[in-house]
Enzyme design. Structure first.
Site, PDB file in Angstrom:
ATOM      1  CG  ASN A   9      37.851  48.454  34.792  1.00  0.00           C
ATOM      2  OD1 ASN A   9      39.067  48.300  34.766  1.00  0.00           O
ATOM      3  ND2 ASN A   9      37.269  48.439  36.005  1.00  0.00           N
ATOM      4  CD1 TRP A  10      39.660  45.629  28.979  1.00  0.00           C
ATOM      5  CD2 TRP A  10      41.968  45.748  28.201  1.00  0.00           C
ATOM      6  NE1 TRP A  10      40.069  45.799  27.558  1.00  0.00           N
ATOM      7  CE2 TRP A  10      41.252  45.909  27.289  1.00  0.00           C
ATOM      8  CE3 TRP A  10      43.521  45.527  28.176  1.00  0.00           C
ATOM      9  CZ2 TRP A  10      41.808  45.833  25.920  1.00  0.00           C
ATOM     10  CZ3 TRP A  10      44.197  45.548  27.173  1.00  0.00           C
ATOM     11  CH2 TRP A  10      43.081  45.830  25.697  1.00  0.00           C
ATOM     12  CE  LYS A  11      36.677  45.094  37.144  1.00  0.00           C
ATOM     13  NZ  LYS A  11      35.726  44.605  37.995  1.00  0.00           N
ATOM     14  CG  HIS A  93      36.561  50.032  40.023  1.00  0.00           C
ATOM     15  ND1 HIS A  93      36.145  48.979  41.017  1.00  0.00           N
ATOM     16  CD2 HIS A  93      35.814  49.642  38.978  1.00  0.00           C
ATOM     17  CE1 HIS A  93      35.877  48.084  40.315  1.00  0.00           C
ATOM     18  NE2 HIS A  93      35.257  48.470  39.163  1.00  0.00           N
ATOM     19  CD  GLU A  95      37.410  45.366  41.213  1.00  0.00           C
ATOM     20  OE1 GLU A  95      38.139  45.853  40.236  1.00  0.00           O
ATOM     21  OE2 GLU A  95      36.477  44.932  40.938  1.00  0.00           O
ATOM     22  CD  GLU A 164      31.608  49.468  37.965  1.00  0.00           C
ATOM     23  OE1 GLU A 164      31.684  49.089  36.675  1.00  0.00           O
ATOM     24  OE2 GLU A 164      32.536  49.428  38.622  1.00  0.00           O
ATOM     25  N   GLY A 170      31.728  41.186  39.393  1.00  0.00           N
ATOM     26  CA  GLY A 170      32.460  40.040  39.366  1.00  0.00           C
ATOM     27  C   GLY A 170      31.747  38.850  39.975  1.00  0.00           C
ATOM     28  CB  SER A 208      27.463  40.766  36.701  1.00  0.00           C
ATOM     29  OG  SER A 208      28.298  40.273  37.788  1.00  0.00           O
ATOM     30  N   GLY A 229      33.494  44.548  32.888  1.00  0.00           N
ATOM     31  CA  GLY A 229      34.710  44.141  33.606  1.00  0.00           C
ATOM     32  C   GLY A 229      34.994  42.756  32.731  1.00  0.00           C
ATOM     33  N   GLY A 230      34.535  41.630  33.270  1.00  0.00           N
ATOM     34  CA  GLY A 230      35.025  40.310  32.871  1.00  0.00           C
ATOM     35  C   GLY A 230      34.827  40.100  31.396  1.00  0.00           C
TER      36      GLY A 230
END
Ligand code: 13P
Length: 246
Positions: A9-11, A93, A95, A164, A170, A208, A229-230
């Site tokens: 998930n590149w966000k 998600h 976010e 999640e 994150g 994470s 994510g990251g």
């Protein structure tokens, strides 16, 4: 044995040059023993489709409209995503739940719209730290999943679920494999009560996931891969995570 799935998930990251480099790094590391996908910002879906067209790597978006079409400024429909070859649409998600006030019913409607156009919705559920500390984890994730199960009806078995925990996203603070497995088992049981396909459905863990913790998470009985994510923004990290799922 369920085949594992790892989705990046590149966000809201990247640009054309860095995306091309990232995708080239993933493509160059094939083959993978698990299914692999990337969910990119809407504006990069078309480029991504071209880059991945001849590979088995799948692509998708990070959101989708619940509406079919019409006067919905700024929205992107499931049909549009499907036309660009998307396989996945992330819905719910945390976010989007937090920053865009998306509630359970809207998330369920989005999942239904996605499925209606041949996209596999990746339905995110997860509790906040406050909810975990108040002992509400099960209640929260079950409520979130229940809305989607209800909306999808006999098609519920076609979604991918992603657990999640909000406090792990994150933050570098991963759920332990045992903590994650415990929630995945709850979700699997809920799916079993709803669909005969529960044992072939994928439940991903996100929050994470890194090269050094992925293998232990993926070794858990009900963890069928990850939503990353990251660590999905660096080809070598993402590839290492995909290998851990193989
Ligand atoms: P991080 O891997 O950066 O914690 O993000 C997880 C996530 O939100 C994936 O959807």
């Amino acid at each position: 044995m369920r085949r594992k799935l790892v989705v990046g998930n590149w966000k809201m990251h990247g640009n054309r040059a860095s995306n091309a480099e990232l995708l080239a790094g993933i493509l160059g590391a094939r083959p993978f023993a698990c299914d692999v996908g990337v969910c990119v910002p809407f504006v990069y879906v078309a480029d991504t489709a071209v880059s991945l067209a001849t590979s088995e790597i799948r692509w998708g978006a990070q959101d989708v409209s619940a509406q079919e079409q019409g006067a919905f400024t700024g929205e992107v429909s499931a049909a549009m995503l499907r036309e660009l070859g998307c396989r996945y649409a992330i819905v719910g998600h945390s976010e989007r739940r937090a920053h865009h006030a998306e509630g359970d019913q809207l998330v369920a409607d989005k999942a239904k719209a996605a499925l209606g156009h041949g996209l596999t919705p990746i339905v995110c559920v997860g509790e906040t730290l406050e909810q975990r500390e108040a002992g509400q984890t099960e209640v929260v994730v079950k409520r979130q999943l229940s809305a989607v199960i209800h909306a999808l009806g006999h098609c519920a078995g076609e979604m991918v679920v992603a657990y999640e925990p909000v406090w792990a996203i994150g933050t570098g603070r991963t759920a332990t494999p045992e903590q994650a497995q415990a929630v995945h088992a709850v979700l699997r049981a809920q799916l079993r009560a709803a669909t005969s396909q529960a044992d072939t459905m994928k439940i991903l863990y996100g929050g994470s996931v890194k090269p050094d913790n992925a293998a232990r998470l993926f070794a858990q009985a009900d963890i069928d891969g990850g939503l990353i994510g990251g660590a999905a923004l660096k080809a070598s990290d993402f590839v290492t995570i995909c290998r851990a799922a193989g």
